[in-house]
Design a protein around this motif. Structure first.
Motif, PDB file in Angstrom:
ATOM      1  N   TYR A  20      36.537  34.763  29.987  1.00  0.00           N
ATOM      2  CA  TYR A  20      37.756  34.935  29.229  1.00  0.00           C
ATOM      3  C   TYR A  20      37.785  34.937  27.904  1.00  0.00           C
ATOM      4  N   PRO A  37      44.803  28.140  38.767  1.00  0.00           N
ATOM      5  CA  PRO A  37      44.241  29.119  37.862  1.00  0.00           C
ATOM      6  C   PRO A  37      45.011  30.043  37.482  1.00  0.00           C
ATOM      7  N   GLY A  38      45.722  30.697  38.289  1.00  0.00           N
ATOM      8  CA  GLY A  38      46.676  31.794  38.347  1.00  0.00           C
ATOM      9  C   GLY A  38      47.808  31.489  37.333  1.00  0.00           C
ATOM     10  N   LEU A  80      47.857  30.518  34.478  1.00  0.00           N
ATOM     11  CA  LEU A  80      47.752  30.713  33.324  1.00  0.00           C
ATOM     12  C   LEU A  80      47.729  32.152  32.845  1.00  0.00           C
ATOM     13  N   PHE A  81      48.254  33.104  34.063  1.00  0.00           N
ATOM     14  CA  PHE A  81      48.638  34.464  33.838  1.00  0.00           C
ATOM     15  C   PHE A  81      50.136  34.383  33.630  1.00  0.00           C
ATOM     16  N   ILE A 102      38.617  28.686  35.371  1.00  0.00           N
ATOM     17  CA  ILE A 102      39.329  29.920  34.677  1.00  0.00           C
ATOM     18  C   ILE A 102      38.992  31.036  35.248  1.00  0.00           C
ATOM     19  N   THR A 133      41.702  35.838  32.127  1.00  0.00           N
ATOM     20  CA  THR A 133      42.966  34.943  31.792  1.00  0.00           C
ATOM     21  C   THR A 133      43.257  35.128  30.021  1.00  0.00           C
ATOM     22  N   GLU A 173      43.459  34.405  26.602  1.00  0.00           N
ATOM     23  CA  GLU A 173      42.980  33.240  25.695  1.00  0.00           C
ATOM     24  C   GLU A 173      44.292  32.460  24.819  1.00  0.00           C
ATOM     25  N   ASN A 204      46.992  31.775  26.318  1.00  0.00           N
ATOM     26  CA  ASN A 204      47.352  30.799  27.275  1.00  0.00           C
ATOM     27  C   ASN A 204      46.781  29.630  27.765  1.00  0.00           C
ATOM     28  N   VAL A 205      45.363  29.805  27.570  1.00  0.00           N
ATOM     29  CA  VAL A 205      44.490  28.258  27.508  1.00  0.00           C
ATOM     30  C   VAL A 205      44.688  27.782  26.440  1.00  0.00           C
TER      31      VAL A 205
END
Length: 391
Positions: free
Chosen positions: A76, A336-337, A339-340, A370, A374, A376, A378-379
């Protein structure tokens, strides 16, 4: 935003609203949150010489949950994508000291997580065990000669990390120096049943028919293979610890394909064997166990003797806490979703997870790695929010 290039501390500032982070914590007594507009939190560190993650696992009082993300170094990140263009082979990237260190440090340099995990793969030891393999782009792991018989298992050699994967030890040593105890350096290994699944199936699998056929028709053959992996992975964990890893995560990704009774025969004893062996020589090394889809096996996982159970997102964090008991440290478990989603949605889910986990023995993480694609940014937001929380 430049704020996520440095860790939250008594001298750093985070441009994040105290109201949005702390509004959910009505049953806690929160301390002052870092912000540009307000006061700065006074650190409350029990052992300043140890990374926050280690203090949290050991049940010491910490000011916030430590945070790192599985697969935080990976596809990502734009910096990783650029490296892949130059070095297209995964094994080249994961078996070269300089590249392993560079990739492992990419998220550290940007997000400053509380855990810096070695960039590698659970299958890395296979070549040293006389099991040729590759990791092919778009296909994943490929085992050139799948193991299906007693004769095949007899050909599996003892794993000697110093001889087979010296780059792992060198990379961990460098990472410890680079991170300088500002975060915990994490190693990892694959669990025996998961390793066996790959080498029997010949790679990834959807139904795991070959490993189950071996388990149910030739159990002695599978047990012999599992024993070899247990011995080798215990040795690998000790090697990683001796070269700088401050905690090690064991991935038993495919054990949840087993029924509870089969988990008790083909996975649990070998996980316990690994933990017992490691604790004999490294009693203070935290061991984390992760298995996706573990809800049906949850109560059995503490029987392995690990220090931390990493929950996937299909288990409610509060329910997981109740089922594991108060003495077991937990890790996870944001989907993990998430983060979208929007930044507001990400913030809400982080807050909910931390509230359900409580203020003791919790490492904030995702419930899986991750996902490729995704955003970046948002991370970055995940880390920013997580490091702004105060109990």
């Amino acid at each position: 935003m430049s704020c996520f290039h440095c860790p939250v501390s008594s001298s750093s500032a985070i441009s994040f609203s105290t109201k949005s982070v702390l509004s959910y914590r009505s049953n806690f007594k929160p301390r002052i949150l870092c912000s540009l507009e307000g006061a700065v939190a006074e650190p409350k560190v029990v052992n300043a010489a140890e990374p926050l993650l280690l203090n949290a696992v050991r049940g010491q009082e910490v000011e916030r949950p430590p945070v790192w993300l599985m697969r935080q170094a990976g596809r990502y990140m734009k910096s990783y994508q650029m490296l892949c263009e130059k070095y297209p082979s995964f094994r080249q990237r994961s078996e070269n000291v300089d590249l392993v260190v560079e990739i492992s440090l990419q998220p550290w340099e940007v997000f400053k997580p509380d855990g810096v995990i070695l960039f590698s793969d659970i299958l890395t030891p296979l070549s040293g065990m006389n099991i040729p393999f590759d990791i092919v782009k778009g296909k994943g792991p490929v085992i050139f000669n799948p193991l299906r018989s007693a004769a095949d298992v007899d050909q599996v050699r003892d794993f000697i990390p110093d001889d087979s994967v010296p780059y792992v030890g060198e990379a961990l040593t460098i990472l410890r120096k680079e991170v300088n105890n500002e975060a915990a350096v994490l190693g990892f290994v694959g669990a025996p049943f998961t390793m066996a699944s790959y080498v029997v199936e010949g790679g990834s699998s959807k139904h795991f028919t070959k490993i189950k056929q071996l388990a149910f028709s030739q159990p002695k053959v599978l047990h012999a293979l599992l024993k070899k992996f247990a011995t080798s992975m215990a040795k690998y964990i000790k090697y990683q610890a001796d070269n700088g890893a401050q905690a090690v995560q064991i991935f038993d990704s495919w054990a949840t394909e087993l029924s509870p009774v089969d988990f008790e025969e083909f996975s649990l004893p070998y996980l316990k064997e690994i933990v017992d062996s490691v604790k004999e020589t490294h009693p203070n090394l935290p061991l984390i166990l992760y298995a996706s889809g573990l809800g049906g096996l949850l109560e059995r996982l503490p029987l392995t003797g690990v220090d931390v159970v990493s929950l996937d997102w299909t288990v409610d964090m509060a329910e997981g806490r109740r089922r594991l008991g108060p003495d077991m440290a937990v890790q996870g478990n944001v989907d993990p979703g998430v983060l979208f989603g929007s930044k507001e949605f990400i913030t809400t889910r982080i807050n909910e997870t931390v509230k359900k986990a409580g203020r003791r023995k919790h490492i904030l993480n995702l419930g899986h790695g991750i996902i490729v694609g995704t955003p970046e940014e948002n991370v970055a937001h995940f880390f920013q929010v997580a490091k702004s929380i105060r109990y």
